[in-house]
Design a protein around this motif. Structure first.
Motif, short mmCIF file in Angstrom:
data_model
loop_
_atom_site.label_atom_id
_atom_site.label_comp_id
_atom_site.label_asym_id
_atom_site.label_seq_id
_atom_site.Cartn_x
_atom_site.Cartn_y
_atom_site.Cartn_z
N GLY A 161 45.58 -40.19 25.29
CA GLY A 161 45.69 -40.57 26.72
C GLY A 161 45.19 -41.90 26.99
O GLY A 161 45.45 -42.36 28.11
N LEU A 162 44.52 -42.56 25.99
CA LEU A 162 43.91 -44.00 26.20
C LEU A 162 45.06 -44.95 25.99
O LEU A 162 46.03 -44.75 25.44
N LYS A 163 44.75 -46.17 26.58
CA LYS A 163 45.69 -47.40 26.33
C LYS A 163 45.38 -47.77 24.98
O LYS A 163 44.24 -47.63 24.51
N ASN A 164 46.58 -48.29 24.29
CA ASN A 164 46.41 -48.66 22.93
C ASN A 164 45.95 -50.16 22.89
O ASN A 164 45.71 -50.74 23.62
N ARG A 165 46.00 -50.45 21.56
CA ARG A 165 45.78 -52.00 21.00
C ARG A 165 46.64 -53.09 21.83
O ARG A 165 46.13 -54.05 22.24
N ARG A 166 47.86 -52.73 21.82
CA ARG A 166 48.81 -53.55 22.61
C ARG A 166 48.50 -53.88 23.87
O ARG A 166 48.38 -55.07 24.43
N TYR A 167 48.03 -52.61 24.83
CA TYR A 167 47.61 -52.98 26.12
C TYR A 167 46.31 -53.72 26.25
O TYR A 167 46.08 -54.45 27.05
N PHE A 168 45.41 -53.47 25.06
CA PHE A 168 44.15 -54.17 25.15
C PHE A 168 44.36 -55.54 24.97
O PHE A 168 43.71 -56.48 25.74
N ASN A 169 45.27 -56.17 24.10
CA ASN A 169 45.64 -57.44 23.99
C ASN A 169 45.96 -58.04 25.34
O ASN A 169 45.90 -59.21 25.51
N ILE A 170 47.05 -57.18 26.11
CA ILE A 170 47.62 -57.63 27.27
C ILE A 170 46.51 -57.68 28.40
O ILE A 170 46.43 -58.96 29.12
N ARG A 171 45.71 -56.93 28.48
CA ARG A 171 44.45 -56.81 29.51
C ARG A 171 43.40 -57.94 29.30
O ARG A 171 42.78 -58.09 30.43
N PHE A 172 43.12 -58.17 27.97
CA PHE A 172 41.64 -58.72 27.83
C PHE A 172 41.81 -60.12 28.62
O PHE A 172 40.86 -60.32 29.23
N ALA A 173 42.73 -61.02 28.26
CA ALA A 173 42.80 -62.30 29.05
C ALA A 173 42.59 -61.97 30.63
O ALA A 173 42.08 -62.98 31.45
N GLU A 174 43.42 -61.10 31.22
CA GLU A 174 43.45 -60.66 32.59
C GLU A 174 42.00 -60.39 33.12
O GLU A 174 41.70 -60.96 34.24
N GLU A 175 41.57 -59.75 32.18
CA GLU A 175 40.15 -59.26 32.85
C GLU A 175 38.96 -60.32 32.54
O GLU A 175 38.12 -60.31 33.65
N GLN A 176 39.10 -61.35 31.65
CA GLN A 176 38.30 -62.30 31.48
C GLN A 176 38.27 -63.49 32.70
O GLN A 176 37.38 -63.86 33.30
N LYS A 177 39.78 -63.53 33.14
CA LYS A 177 40.12 -64.28 34.29
C LYS A 177 39.37 -63.68 35.49
O LYS A 177 38.75 -64.24 36.38
N ARG A 178 39.54 -62.33 35.81
CA ARG A 178 38.91 -61.71 36.95
C ARG A 178 37.51 -61.78 36.81
O ARG A 178 36.90 -62.04 38.25
#
Length: 318
Positions: A161-178
């Motif tokens: 039920g966790l997010k996968n590596r694809r989503y990790f790659n999507i969110r990483f840059a967003e979270e770093q900017k946040r």
């Protein structure tokens, strides 16, 4: 002297003016009918608010929302109509559109009458007076819950039920900017099940799946704050992204995950000297002004995870 033949009689002038006004009024009424037909039949939420957050117009589709009351919705403030956390997100986007004098596109969430939480894609834009000053905002919202659910399925690990590596790659840059915007430290936590191959070889893959689900439970229980993100990267490899006030806070959260797993006492004969399932965890810290990219940061976390393994496993390492 005879009257000029091209002069119009005053009565004729009045009749023609009357005819013109009637035609304009009929056109206006037709336009109003079209406008109201759009409001009533377009499958979207359309509303306006004044600069104090009071609803000044809302189409009939708002009756799908939890707590909607046709007699009081228009004329009430957004904080009177919605739970506080939902009202805050709605009003924040209205204020942004008004202050910046531009259209704002954001996802917003509201409850329907069946108590389910729905996600809407909303465009909010300012309404201007003749002098160009903002006097209100308009919102047009489309329910994207089903589309969003389908998108989430594509980035969700079915087993845990966790997010996968694809989503990790999507969110990483967003979270770093946040984190940079909020001037907070971002933490990357990598997690590995100790001697997982040996576990699967001895206890079988169904039991191995149970171990992975238990790791996910440990992450859910510990990292449950808004903004905490957990992922299954692949196999028995997991990752977390979260912000914290300092290194000690991040380490404490990692230790809680390690302790939760150890407390389950899941037998693992090959995992000596412990005899039960344990986790190794590596932490990488990203200061708000860091210029490192995702690959470099991930490498730091991987090195920390390697140090945890080298120290004997069942350890949190930085």
């Amino acid at each position: 002297m005879s009257a000029r033949i091209d002069e119009q009689h005053p009565l004729q002038v009045l009749q023609e003016e009357n005819f013109r006004l009637r035609a304009e009024l009929a056109a206006l009424r037709d336009s109003e009918r079209v406008f109201h037909a759009l409001l009533d039949n377009a499958p979207v939420l359309i509303s306006t608010k004044d600069l104090r957050g009071t609803v000044t117009m809302a189409n009939r589709h708002f009756d799908i929302l939890d707590g909607y009351d046709a007699a009081h919705f228009v004329g009430s403030n957004v904080f009177e109509l919605f739970p506080h956390d939902i009202a805050e997100q709605l009003w924040r986007n209205d204020r942004k559109a008004a202050l910046e004098k531009r259209a704002v596109h954001e996802e917003e969430q509201v409850y329907h009458t069946d108590k389910t939480l729905h996600t809407y894609m909303t465009v909010k834009f300012p309404l201007l007076d003749a002098a160009g000053e903002v006097v209100a905002t308009c919102a047009v919202s489309t329910d994207i819950s089903e589309a969003k659910a389908a998108r989430i399925d594509s980035v969700t690990d079915e087993l845990t039920g966790l997010k996968n590596r694809r989503y990790f790659n999507i969110r990483f840059a967003e979270e770093q900017k946040r984190a940079h915007r909020d001037q907070r430290m971002l933490t990357l936590l990598l997690i590995d099940v100790d001697r997982f191959k040996e576990y699967n070889d001895h206890y079988g893959h169904p039991q191995g799946d149970l171990v992975l689900q238990t790791v996910a439970d440990a992450m859910h229980v510990t990292l449950c704050r808004p903004g905490d993100l957990s992922f299954r990267i692949g196999g028995d490899e997991f990752a977390c992204l979260f912000t914290s006030n300092n290194v000690d806070e991040s380490v404490a959260l990692a230790e809680m995950i390690r302790d939760y797993m150890a407390a389950q006492q899941m037998p693992h004969e090959a995992n000596l000297p412990y005899g039960h399932v344990t986790l190794s965890l590596g932490l990488a810290f990203v200061p708000p002004d860091s210029e490192l990219g995702q690959g470099a940061i991930y490498e730091l976390g991987d090195q920390a995870l390697y140090r945890a393994k080298h120290k004997g496993r069942n350890v949190v390492s930085c």
